[in-house]
Design an enzyme around this catalytic site. Structure first.
Site, mmCIF file in Angstrom:
data_model
loop_
_atom_site.group_PDB
_atom_site.id
_atom_site.type_symbol
_atom_site.label_atom_id
_atom_site.label_comp_id
_atom_site.label_asym_id
_atom_site.label_seq_id
_atom_site.Cartn_x
_atom_site.Cartn_y
_atom_site.Cartn_z
ATOM 1 N N HIS A 128 10.961 -3.862 3.612
ATOM 2 C CA HIS A 128 11.210 -2.512 3.467
ATOM 3 C C HIS A 128 11.507 -1.811 4.807
ATOM 4 O O HIS A 128 11.055 -2.433 5.979
ATOM 5 C CB HIS A 128 10.235 -1.459 2.859
ATOM 6 C CG HIS A 128 8.773 -1.383 3.454
ATOM 7 N ND1 HIS A 128 7.933 -2.576 3.729
ATOM 8 C CD2 HIS A 128 8.215 -0.381 3.778
ATOM 9 C CE1 HIS A 128 6.637 -2.241 4.203
ATOM 10 N NE2 HIS A 128 6.865 -0.795 4.330
ATOM 11 N N HIS A 186 0.730 -1.264 -0.008
ATOM 12 C CA HIS A 186 0.008 -0.065 0.122
ATOM 13 C C HIS A 186 0.747 1.185 -0.161
ATOM 14 O O HIS A 186 0.348 2.324 0.509
ATOM 15 C CB HIS A 186 -1.084 0.061 1.136
ATOM 16 C CG HIS A 186 -0.425 -0.357 2.432
ATOM 17 N ND1 HIS A 186 -1.014 -0.986 3.502
ATOM 18 C CD2 HIS A 186 0.623 0.381 3.042
ATOM 19 C CE1 HIS A 186 -0.152 -0.802 4.702
ATOM 20 N NE2 HIS A 186 0.755 0.049 4.370
ATOM 21 N N GLU A 225 4.620 -5.379 8.577
ATOM 22 C CA GLU A 225 3.179 -5.192 7.990
ATOM 23 C C GLU A 225 2.951 -6.451 7.353
ATOM 24 O O GLU A 225 1.562 -6.760 7.211
ATOM 25 C CB GLU A 225 3.286 -4.239 6.907
ATOM 26 C CG GLU A 225 3.545 -2.743 7.434
ATOM 27 C CD GLU A 225 3.393 -1.630 6.393
ATOM 28 O OE1 GLU A 225 3.225 -0.589 6.889
ATOM 29 O OE2 GLU A 225 3.225 -2.156 5.174
ATOM 30 N N HIS A 255 -1.259 4.911 9.694
ATOM 31 C CA HIS A 255 0.044 5.405 9.964
ATOM 32 C C HIS A 255 -0.238 6.873 10.751
ATOM 33 O O HIS A 255 -0.056 7.804 10.027
ATOM 34 C CB HIS A 255 0.604 5.532 8.648
ATOM 35 C CG HIS A 255 0.620 4.491 7.511
ATOM 36 N ND1 HIS A 255 -0.464 3.973 6.919
ATOM 37 C CD2 HIS A 255 1.649 3.520 7.442
ATOM 38 C CE1 HIS A 255 -0.254 2.789 6.433
ATOM 39 N NE2 HIS A 255 1.113 2.703 6.686
HETATM 40 FE FE LIG Z 1 1.991 1.044 5.594
#
Ligand SMILES: [Fe+2]
Length: 282
Positions: free
Chosen positions: A193, A12, A240, A59
């Site tokens: 990431h 996302h 995530e 977030h």
């Molecule tokens: Fe995220």
């Protein structure tokens, strides 16, 4: 009865939302991503879901560090688009499905999952970017959306196994809802990431490829990955990926992989994407 017809796992990445909103998906940098999601758009349009159950993380848009729910289920009629610093993305507001959402809350809580019920929540790129990738830029989203927001921001996040088992409870809940609805489950986030510290920019293609292989055929192996291994191998934000396992748990054990896409880099992350179909629910 409601039935789950398939699942979509997808990154996302916020920069993809910005690229879509500013008409940059035709640029050389973004073209491979745009191309990679073309078959997915077609697939979702053909499935004609009534409801998308979308697992994502906030977030620091709806929740600050003041309140950190592990699993927050959106039961509202509508969810406004969050302002993440540059004004809300110009995408349609998200229409919920309160009846099904409350049914899922009841079923999963009575099954001993401690879900937080949320009646007011702005939704950020974690939810809107996957919708844009799979639907383009419609005037209104073509289905209702039930958001499930998972804490993967502040330690301790839920374990991979807990997420997978919650997925199974969500499947039981959806399949016991007495309206004839076609449901697609989205698991979003990741893949490898890391956005900060000395390892910023870390991408581990080998880990990602292994994860994708097992995600399709042996998800239980992935439920045994401890947090520290996610962070060591997939970077601090690779955690995530536990959200993908909620989607996988909600599908049949032998769900069929019908599409896969993997691309590096997209804004310092690895974009991973897979579509699975339930064999018995179509
Ligand atoms: Fe995220």
């Amino acid at each position: 009865m409601a039935r789950i017809i398939g699942g979509v796992a997808t990154s996302h990445v916020p920069a993809i939302g910005a690229a879509i909103d500013h008409g940059r998906m035709g640029d050389a940098y973004w073209q491979p991503v745009a191309k990679g999601y073309e078959p997915s758009k077609k697939w979702l349009a053909e499935q004609k879901p009534d409801v998308v159950f979308l697992v994502y993380n906030d977030h620091a848009s709806a929740f600050s560090l003041e309140i950190i729910p592990t699993f927050a289920l959106g039961c509202a009629e509508t969810f406004p688009i969050a302002d993440e610093g540059w004004g809300p993305r110009k995408v349609p507001a998200v229409q919920g499905h309160p009846d099904l959402a409350w049914h899922i809350a009841q079923s999963t809580i009575l099954d001993e999952f401690d879900i937080t019920i949320v009646n007011k929540m702005a939704v950020d790129h974690g939810l809107t970017v996957p919708l844009s990738l799979l639907c383009g830029q419609p005037a209104a989203w073509p289905f209702r959306v039930i958001p499930l927001c998972v804490n993967v921001i502040q330690y301790p996040p839920p374990t991979a196994h807990r997420c997978y088992m919650l997925g199974k409870a969500i499947r039981k809940a959806i399949e016991s809802f007495d309206q004839d609805l076609r449901v697609v489950v989205f698991g979003t986030g990741g893949m490898s990431h890391q956005l900060q510290g000395p390892r910023a920019g870390l991408i581990n293609k080998e880990f990602d490829r292994r994860f994708l292989d097992r995600f399709a055929t042996d998800p239980e192996a992935l439920t045994r990955i401890p947090h520290v291994d996610f962070i060591r191998e997939a970077g601090s934000e690779g955690i995530e990926l536990v959200m993908w396992l909620i989607m996988r748990g909600a599908l049949e054990d032998d769900a069929k992989e019908v599409y896969r896409f993997y691309h590096v880099p997209a804004s310092n992350t690895a974009v991973g994407h897979m579509i699975l179909e339930n064999k018995r629910a179509a």
